[in-house]
Design an enzyme around this catalytic site. Structure first.
Site, PDB file in Angstrom:
ATOM      1  N   LYS A  94       0.033   5.797   9.315  1.00 41.46           N
ATOM      2  CA  LYS A  94      -1.205   6.745   9.517  1.00 41.46           C
ATOM      3  C   LYS A  94      -0.852   7.907  10.499  1.00 41.46           C
ATOM      4  O   LYS A  94      -0.565   9.038  10.012  1.00 41.46           O
ATOM      5  CB  LYS A  94      -2.225   6.027  10.601  1.00 41.46           C
ATOM      6  CG  LYS A  94      -2.403   4.620   9.605  1.00 41.46           C
ATOM      7  CD  LYS A  94      -3.728   3.759  10.085  1.00 41.46           C
ATOM      8  CE  LYS A  94      -4.364   2.946   9.118  1.00 41.46           C
ATOM      9  NZ  LYS A  94      -4.046   1.327   8.836  1.00 41.46           N
ATOM     10  N   TYR A 131      -3.936  -7.492  10.734  1.00 44.37           N
ATOM     11  CA  TYR A 131      -3.661  -6.686   9.350  1.00 44.37           C
ATOM     12  C   TYR A 131      -2.135  -6.053   9.533  1.00 44.37           C
ATOM     13  O   TYR A 131      -2.023  -5.250  10.220  1.00 44.37           O
ATOM     14  CB  TYR A 131      -4.626  -5.886   8.996  1.00 44.37           C
ATOM     15  CG  TYR A 131      -4.623  -5.457   7.680  1.00 44.37           C
ATOM     16  CD1 TYR A 131      -4.543  -6.139   6.449  1.00 44.37           C
ATOM     17  CD2 TYR A 131      -4.391  -3.936   7.203  1.00 44.37           C
ATOM     18  CE1 TYR A 131      -4.383  -5.635   4.889  1.00 44.37           C
ATOM     19  CE2 TYR A 131      -3.906  -3.417   6.116  1.00 44.37           C
ATOM     20  CZ  TYR A 131      -4.011  -4.165   4.865  1.00 44.37           C
ATOM     21  OH  TYR A 131      -3.826  -3.792   3.769  1.00 44.37           O
ATOM     22  N   ASP A 184       3.176  -3.983  15.511  1.00 42.95           N
ATOM     23  CA  ASP A 184       2.543  -2.927  14.423  1.00 42.95           C
ATOM     24  C   ASP A 184       1.820  -2.062  14.870  1.00 42.95           C
ATOM     25  O   ASP A 184       0.836  -2.414  15.506  1.00 42.95           O
ATOM     26  CB  ASP A 184       1.744  -4.086  13.637  1.00 42.95           C
ATOM     27  CG  ASP A 184       1.243  -3.211  12.198  1.00 42.95           C
ATOM     28  OD1 ASP A 184       1.233  -2.035  12.465  1.00 42.95           O
ATOM     29  OD2 ASP A 184       0.649  -3.842  11.303  1.00 42.95           O
TER      30      ASP A 184
HETATM   31  C1  LIG Z   1      -3.249   0.487   7.929  1.00 47.93           C
HETATM   32  C2  LIG Z   1      -2.507  -0.522   8.677  1.00 47.93           C
HETATM   33  C3  LIG Z   1      -1.231  -1.178   7.784  1.00 47.93           C
HETATM   34  C4  LIG Z   1      -0.899  -0.710   6.249  1.00 47.93           C
HETATM   35  O1  LIG Z   1      -0.864   0.692   6.275  1.00 47.93           O
HETATM   36  P1  LIG Z   1      -0.880   1.104   4.940  1.00 47.93           P
HETATM   37  O2  LIG Z   1      -0.460   2.794   4.795  1.00 47.93           O
HETATM   38  O3  LIG Z   1      -2.314   1.276   4.441  1.00 47.93           O
HETATM   39  O4  LIG Z   1      -0.236   0.409   3.923  1.00 47.93           O
HETATM   40  C5  LIG Z   1      -0.540  -2.104   8.447  1.00 47.93           C
HETATM   41  N1  LIG Z   1      -0.823  -2.338   9.769  1.00 47.93           N
HETATM   42  C6  LIG Z   1      -2.032  -1.826  10.492  1.00 47.93           C
HETATM   43  C7  LIG Z   1      -2.222  -2.362  11.880  1.00 47.93           C
HETATM   44  C8  LIG Z   1      -2.955  -1.007  10.005  1.00 47.93           C
HETATM   45  O5  LIG Z   1      -3.955  -0.658  10.544  1.00 47.93           O
END
Ligand SMILES: *Cc1c(COP(=O)(O)O)cnc(C)c1O
Length: 437
Positions: free
Chosen positions: A270, A158, A242
């Site tokens: 995060k 994701y 990511d």
């Molecule tokens: C949470 C998440 C995102 C998106 O971040 P948001 O601050 O919720 O937009 C992107 N990549 C990964 C791996 C994530 O866990």
């Protein structure tokens, strides 16, 4: 049982009742689906949604004053737990300067410097208000740098809810956008090699969670990330790691430090915001200089580099650098994972506990879970029963079989023990379902 926490909860009960006049049962009247992010509706575990009013340390308190050991932990944002004193102090300090300054301020430079010093592949940083925007901007940069359009993504990963990266996963995305996304299986470097063979001339980048956390925790197989690095390099595609979840989570240098992989671009989120909204793109100067105003790739944001996010982020990273709690986080998580495995075995319930550092997922599955197909094939009905039973016992795990539990530095040994006991009882209930009551 943390008696202090319970007592505090009782003392404050009146206030909780005031909060609960906004009854969770009415949430759907004013909020779509009663939530602002779908997983919070508990639909995946057939449970009632939960309205929470307060968090402290490793605990979360609901609108009725019940407290729970919290393994959602802001979906991974809160590595220091709720209301860490250093984070609160930094936020109060920032509030005394303004809520938004509207121009560059010293805290932006300081947080960027902390990230650059922690992650060798990153020489410069651009902040965004969310991980979604960081991933969108990273992809735009990759497309500009290569002059190519196609993006290779990995099934089960994701990268936020931007159009391109959600292709095939949601309605509302035009074919013209979706046609540029090529998806291959996680942990399958053969599939990546074939995709690059087929589309190599048109591929801008491959984007991947170095440790997948959004199909449940799925670690990269030995050598997999190295192969991904080699193959993308060979075909002239950028590699975007990511690290929105893994950055500063699996070690101060993130997953790239743990596995020794050097990406072209990294996205963060995060943890780097210490519980405040944030995202960031980072990479070598030569790539980052393509961003406006230096270069021709546009990115902007009213709230980019927000003072409160910077302050909470600096406090969090500074604490992580000084206290280096990763060994203890590992130990706590290892004990939780081991305890859960042992209780499952005792109850005769087949599970696989996938764990990297302080993140883990309990898959109700006979065989190993190394990709999205195997994750999806796990017994999600059993997970749902387990999660609902845990919640009844005061332990909160993410209400989805395909998410990660997060351990924070605020979790205590006693809380981990209680969670293991609750997990054991929940496994027993799965083996011998309680008669309808
Ligand atoms: C949470 C998440 C995102 C998106 O971040 P948001 O601050 O919720 O937009 C992107 N990549 C990964 C791996 C994530 O866990």
């Amino acid at each position: 049982m943390p008696n202090d926490e319970l007592r505090m909860t009782n003392v404050k009960k009146k206030r909780s009742i005031r909060h609960s006049t906004f009854d969770i049962r009415n949430s759907g009247r004013y909020l779509v689906g009663g939530v602002n992010s779908p997983v919070r509706a508990f639909k995946q575990v057939d449970g009632d949604p939960l309205a929470v009013v307060r968090g402290r340390g490793g605990l979360l308190t609901d609108a009725d004053g019940r407290s729970y050991i919290d393994f959602i932990m802001g979906w991974g944002a809160l590595i220091l737990g709720h209301q860490h004193p250093a984070v609160l102090k930094a936020l109060r300090g920032a509030l005394n300067k303004s809520t938004i300054l509207g121009l560059t301020h010293p805290d932006e430079i300081e947080l960027a410097k902390l990230i650059v010093e922690a992650v060798p592949s990153v020489e410069q940083v651009r902040f965004t208000p969310s991980g979604t925007e960081a991933c969108m901007t990273a992809v735009r940069l990759a497309r500009a740098v290569t002059g190519h359009a196609k993006i290779i993504a990995f099934e089960g990963c994701y990268h936020g809810h931007g159009d391109a990266l959600m292709a095939g996963k949601t309605a509302g995305i035009p074919d013209i956008v979706a046609s540029d996304i090529v998806r291959v299986a996680y942990n399958d470097d053969g599939a990546l090699a074939r995709a690059l063979q087929q589309h190599g001339r048109d591929v801008a980048c491959a984007i991947i969670e170095p440790i997948a956390a959004n199909m449940g925790v799925v670690p990269p197989a030995a050598g997999f990330l190295q192969r991904v690095r080699q193959l993308t390099q060979r075909h002239g595609a950028l590699l975007i790691l990511d690290e929105v979840v893994t950055g500063f989570r699996v070690g101060y240098g993130g997953a790239q430090g743990l596995f020794g992989v050097q990406p072209d671009l990294t996205t963060f989120g995060k943890i780097i915001g210490g519980g405040m909204p944030i995202g960031a793109v980072g990479g070598p100067r030569r790539v980052m200089q393509r961003l406006a105003p230096q270069g021709d790739v546009y990115h902007a944001g009213t709230f980019a580099g927000h003072p409160l996010s910077m302050a909470a982020g600096i406090a969090t990273l500074t604490h992580l650098a000084q206290a280096s709690p990763y060994k203890r986080l590992n130990q706590l998580a290892q004990r939780l994972a081991g305890g859960i495995k042992e209780r499952a075995q005792k109850a005769g319930v087949a599970v696989q506990v996938n764990r990297v550092g302080s993140m883990l997922t309990v898959f109700f599955s006979d065989g190993q879970v190394a990709n999205a197909t195997q994750a999806a094939a796990s017994r999600r009905d059993r997970f749902a029963q387990w999660a609902v039973s845990l919640r009844r016992q005061g332990v909160l795990v993410p209400p989805s079989a395909l998410e990660a539990l997060f351990i924070s530095t605020a979790h205590t040994d006693a809380q981990i023990d209680r969670a293991i006991q609750a997990a054991g009882r929940a496994f027993q209930e799965i083996r011998s379902p309680r008669s309808a009551s």
